[in-house]
Design a protein around this motif. Structure first.
Motif, PDB file in Angstrom:
ATOM      1  N   PHE A 165      -6.959   2.281 -14.715  1.00  0.00           N
ATOM      2  CA  PHE A 165      -6.784   1.020 -14.006  1.00  0.00           C
ATOM      3  C   PHE A 165      -6.493   1.278 -12.534  1.00  0.00           C
ATOM      4  O   PHE A 165      -5.612   2.078 -12.192  1.00  0.00           O
ATOM      5  CB  PHE A 165      -5.631   0.216 -14.607  1.00  0.00           C
ATOM      6  N   ALA A 166      -7.211   0.566 -11.657  1.00  0.00           N
ATOM      7  CA  ALA A 166      -6.993   0.650 -10.216  1.00  0.00           C
ATOM      8  C   ALA A 166      -6.303  -0.613  -9.723  1.00  0.00           C
ATOM      9  O   ALA A 166      -6.386  -1.677 -10.341  1.00  0.00           O
ATOM     10  CB  ALA A 166      -8.329   0.827  -9.486  1.00  0.00           C
TER      11      ALA A 166
ATOM     12  N   LEU B 251       0.458   0.971  -6.338  1.00  0.00           N
ATOM     13  CA  LEU B 251       1.612   1.438  -7.100  1.00  0.00           C
ATOM     14  C   LEU B 251       2.716   1.778  -6.115  1.00  0.00           C
ATOM     15  O   LEU B 251       2.499   2.527  -5.164  1.00  0.00           O
ATOM     16  CB  LEU B 251       1.229   2.662  -7.927  1.00  0.00           C
ATOM     17  N   SER B 252       3.898   1.236  -6.314  1.00  0.00           N
ATOM     18  CA  SER B 252       5.001   1.441  -5.375  1.00  0.00           C
ATOM     19  C   SER B 252       5.828   2.668  -5.731  1.00  0.00           C
ATOM     20  O   SER B 252       5.991   3.575  -4.904  1.00  0.00           O
ATOM     21  CB  SER B 252       5.904   0.204  -5.338  1.00  0.00           C
TER      22      SER B 252
ATOM     23  N   HIS C 248       2.486  11.486  -1.309  1.00  0.00           N
ATOM     24  CA  HIS C 248       2.587  10.141  -1.864  1.00  0.00           C
ATOM     25  C   HIS C 248       2.442  10.175  -3.380  1.00  0.00           C
ATOM     26  O   HIS C 248       2.060  11.196  -3.961  1.00  0.00           O
ATOM     27  CB  HIS C 248       1.517   9.221  -1.263  1.00  0.00           C
ATOM     28  N   LEU C 249       2.749   9.046  -3.987  1.00  0.00           N
ATOM     29  CA  LEU C 249       2.571   8.847  -5.430  1.00  0.00           C
ATOM     30  C   LEU C 249       1.148   8.377  -5.689  1.00  0.00           C
ATOM     31  O   LEU C 249       0.666   7.451  -5.032  1.00  0.00           O
ATOM     32  CB  LEU C 249       3.576   7.810  -5.918  1.00  0.00           C
ATOM     33  N   ARG C 250       0.465   9.021  -6.651  1.00  0.00           N
ATOM     34  CA  ARG C 250      -0.903   8.603  -6.991  1.00  0.00           C
ATOM     35  C   ARG C 250      -0.938   7.656  -8.192  1.00  0.00           C
ATOM     36  O   ARG C 250      -1.415   6.535  -8.104  1.00  0.00           O
ATOM     37  CB  ARG C 250      -1.769   9.824  -7.305  1.00  0.00           C
ATOM     38  N   HIS C 251      -0.462   8.131  -9.333  1.00  0.00           N
ATOM     39  CA  HIS C 251      -0.562   7.334 -10.549  1.00  0.00           C
ATOM     40  C   HIS C 251       0.415   7.852 -11.590  1.00  0.00           C
ATOM     41  O   HIS C 251       0.976   8.953 -11.458  1.00  0.00           O
ATOM     42  CB  HIS C 251      -1.986   7.352 -11.118  1.00  0.00           C
TER      43      HIS C 251
ATOM     44  N   GLN D  41      -8.076   6.249  -6.873  1.00  0.00           N
ATOM     45  CA  GLN D  41      -9.056   5.977  -7.917  1.00  0.00           C
ATOM     46  C   GLN D  41      -8.462   5.156  -9.049  1.00  0.00           C
ATOM     47  O   GLN D  41      -9.110   4.280  -9.611  1.00  0.00           O
ATOM     48  CB  GLN D  41      -9.600   7.297  -8.476  1.00  0.00           C
ATOM     49  N   TYR D  42      -7.227   5.446  -9.382  1.00  0.00           N
ATOM     50  CA  TYR D  42      -6.519   4.659 -10.385  1.00  0.00           C
ATOM     51  C   TYR D  42      -5.019   4.839 -10.174  1.00  0.00           C
ATOM     52  O   TYR D  42      -4.572   5.831  -9.611  1.00  0.00           O
ATOM     53  CB  TYR D  42      -6.921   5.026 -11.814  1.00  0.00           C
ATOM     54  N   VAL D  43      -4.252   3.846 -10.613  1.00  0.00           N
ATOM     55  CA  VAL D  43      -2.798   3.897 -10.483  1.00  0.00           C
ATOM     56  C   VAL D  43      -2.113   3.989 -11.836  1.00  0.00           C
ATOM     57  O   VAL D  43      -0.941   4.341 -11.917  1.00  0.00           O
ATOM     58  CB  VAL D  43      -2.258   2.690  -9.690  1.00  0.00           C
ATOM     59  N   VAL D  44      -2.837   3.658 -12.900  1.00  0.00           N
ATOM     60  CA  VAL D  44      -2.329   3.774 -14.272  1.00  0.00           C
ATOM     61  C   VAL D  44      -3.471   4.256 -15.164  1.00  0.00           C
ATOM     62  O   VAL D  44      -4.610   3.794 -15.025  1.00  0.00           O
ATOM     63  CB  VAL D  44      -1.820   2.433 -14.844  1.00  0.00           C
ATOM     64  N   ARG D  45      -3.161   5.169 -16.069  1.00  0.00           N
ATOM     65  CA  ARG D  45      -4.100   5.535 -17.123  1.00  0.00           C
ATOM     66  C   ARG D  45      -3.432   5.263 -18.457  1.00  0.00           C
ATOM     67  O   ARG D  45      -2.255   5.594 -18.646  1.00  0.00           O
ATOM     68  CB  ARG D  45      -4.480   7.014 -17.031  1.00  0.00           C
ATOM     69  N   VAL D  46      -4.163   4.667 -19.377  1.00  0.00           N
ATOM     70  CA  VAL D  46      -3.634   4.365 -20.715  1.00  0.00           C
ATOM     71  C   VAL D  46      -4.449   5.137 -21.743  1.00  0.00           C
ATOM     72  O   VAL D  46      -5.680   5.078 -21.751  1.00  0.00           O
ATOM     73  CB  VAL D  46      -3.697   2.851 -21.015  1.00  0.00           C
ATOM     74  N   ARG D  47      -3.754   5.865 -22.604  1.00  0.00           N
ATOM     75  CA  ARG D  47      -4.391   6.665 -23.657  1.00  0.00           C
ATOM     76  C   ARG D  47      -3.872   6.213 -25.020  1.00  0.00           C
ATOM     77  O   ARG D  47      -2.682   5.985 -25.185  1.00  0.00           O
ATOM     78  CB  ARG D  47      -4.087   8.148 -23.439  1.00  0.00           C
TER      79      ARG D  47
END
Length: 312
Positions: A44-45, A142-143, A8-11, A52-58
Motif C-alpha cells: 500500500f502506498a 507515513l509519519s 527517514h522512515l520508509r515503511h 513505493q509503499y508505506v505498508v505491506r500486508v502479508r
C-alpha cells in the motif's frame, strides 16, 4: 557511532491472520492505494509520498511485525552501516545487495536487540506521487512507528548507538519513571519512538494528513464508518502533533495525525514531560481520558516474529 546513516522512515510490514479484512481496511477505509497485490501479499502506498509503499500486508497464521524499513542516503552509507553493525556483533539477516521488493534499491536486513527485523536501503525508485488537495482526507505519508519494549532504556541506547537516532523528548511518570522516548533521524520531531510495555510489539503506526481540516475529516469519517476509536481527537504536547487512534481488524493501533513539529538540530534540547499533566497527553482537552483499556490495546499482542526473519 560517528555518522548518522538513517535519513527517514520508509515503511512497516505486517503479517496478519485476517488478511482480507486488513487489506480492505487500508484500501477502502484508511485511504491508502494498493500498488501491487497478490493472494497473500499486498503493498500500500500513500498518494502524497514518493515511497513505493508505506505498508505491506502479508497473510500468515500468526500476527507479527514483519519489519520496519528505513532509508539511507546512498550505497556507501548502506555498506558502511552493515560493516559497522557486523563488527559490533549485530546479527545480519542478509548482506547488502539488491532489494527484491517494489522499487528495488540496495540494502540489507538485520535484527535489533529484541529480535525485530530492520531493513535499511538506498536508491529505491521514487514512486510517482501527487499533491494532496484541500479537504482530501487521506494520508500524505507515513509519519512514525512506535515500538513497545519491556526494556525501553536499553532499546533507546541501542538505536542511538547503532543507528544514530537522536532523542527528541521523553514522557515520564513521577512514580514509575520514563514511559516513552521520541527519536528522530531528520528534522521531524520523531520518526520512531520506544514505549514501555510488557513485551516487544508494535504499539502504533501513524499517518500524516494534509492539515487540520483533512485530519478532522479523516477522523470523523473513520468514526462514522464504525471503526473503534481508542483515543482522540487531540493534540499531544511532545511533537505538537494531533492524534486520533483507531484499532485495525487485527488489533493493531493506527493513528491519523498532522502538524508534527520540525526542529532545528543545532539548537534543540530534549525535554521531559510529566504524563500526569493533562496537557502532556492533550493540549486541547478534547480527547477522551487515557485509561487502562487504551493502554492495554496499545500494548498489542506479543510479537510472534522475534528473531525470525520474514519470508519476503
Amino acid at each position: 557511532m560517528t555518522f548518522s546513516p538513517i535519513t527517514h522512515l520508509r515503511h512497516f510490514d505486517l503479517a496478519v491472520p485476517d488478511y482480507d479484512k486488513q487489506v480492505e481496511f487500508y484500501g477502502k477505509h484508511w485511504g491508502l492505494t494498493a500498488t501491487s497485490d497478490g493472494s497473500d501479499l499486498t503493498y500500500f502506498a500513500a498518494e502524497g509520498s514518493p515511497e513505493q509503499y508505506v505498508v505491506r500486508v502479508r497473510k500468515a497464521g500468526e500476527k507479527r511485525l514483519d519489519l520496519v524499513s528505513f532509508g539511507a542516503a546512498n550505497r556507501q552509507s548502506v555498506d558502511q552501516l552493515a560493516g559497522y553493525l557486523a563488527t559490533a556483533g549485530v546479527k545480519l539477516i542478509s548482506e547488502p545487495g539488491n532489494v527484491q521488493t517494489p522499487g528495488g534499491g540496495y540494502g540489507f536486513r538485520f535484527f535489533d536487540l529484541e529480535g525485530r527485523t530492520i531493513e535499511v536501503s538506498s536508491d529505491v525508485e521514487v514512486r510517482q506521487h501527487r499533491k494532496i488537495e484541500e479537504r482530501e482526507d487521506i494520508p500524505v505519508r507515513l509519519s512514525h512507528v512506535v515500538l513497545n519494549s519491556p526494556n525501553p532504556e536499553i532499546t533507546l541506547a541501542w538505536y542511538e548507538k547503532h543507528l544514530g537516532f537522536r532523542l527528541s523528548d521523553t514522557l515520564n511518570h513521577p512514580r514509575t519513571g520514563d514511559l516513552f522516548y521520541f527519536l528522530r533521524c531528520n528534522d521531524q520531531h520523531h520518526s520512531m519512538a520506544i514505549a514501555r510495555g510488557p513485551h516487544a510489539s508494535l504499539q502504533h503506526a501513524s499517518f500524516e494528513l494534509r492539515g487540520l481540516d483533512e485530519y478532522m475529516r479523516g477522523s470523523g469519517r473513520m468514526m462514522r464508518s464504525g471503526w473503534q476509536k481508542l483515543w482522540g481527537p487531540g493534540r499531544h504536547r511532545a511533537g505538537n502533533n494531533t492524534f486520533t487512534y483507531f484499532l485495525d481488524p487485527n488489533g493493531n493501533t493506527m493513528e491519523y495525525t498532522t502538524e508534527l513539529e520540525t526542529i532545528e538540530e543545532d539548537t534543540w534540547h530534549p525535554s521531559v514531560f510529566n504524563v500526569q499533566d493533562a496537557e502532556t497527553s492533550d493540549q486541547w482537552g478534547t480527547a477522551n481520558d487515557m485509561d487502562d483499556f487504551i493502554t492495554k490495546e496499545m500494548f498489542n499482542d506479543p510479537d510472534q516474529g522475534l528473531y525470525i526473519a520474514p519470508p519476503v
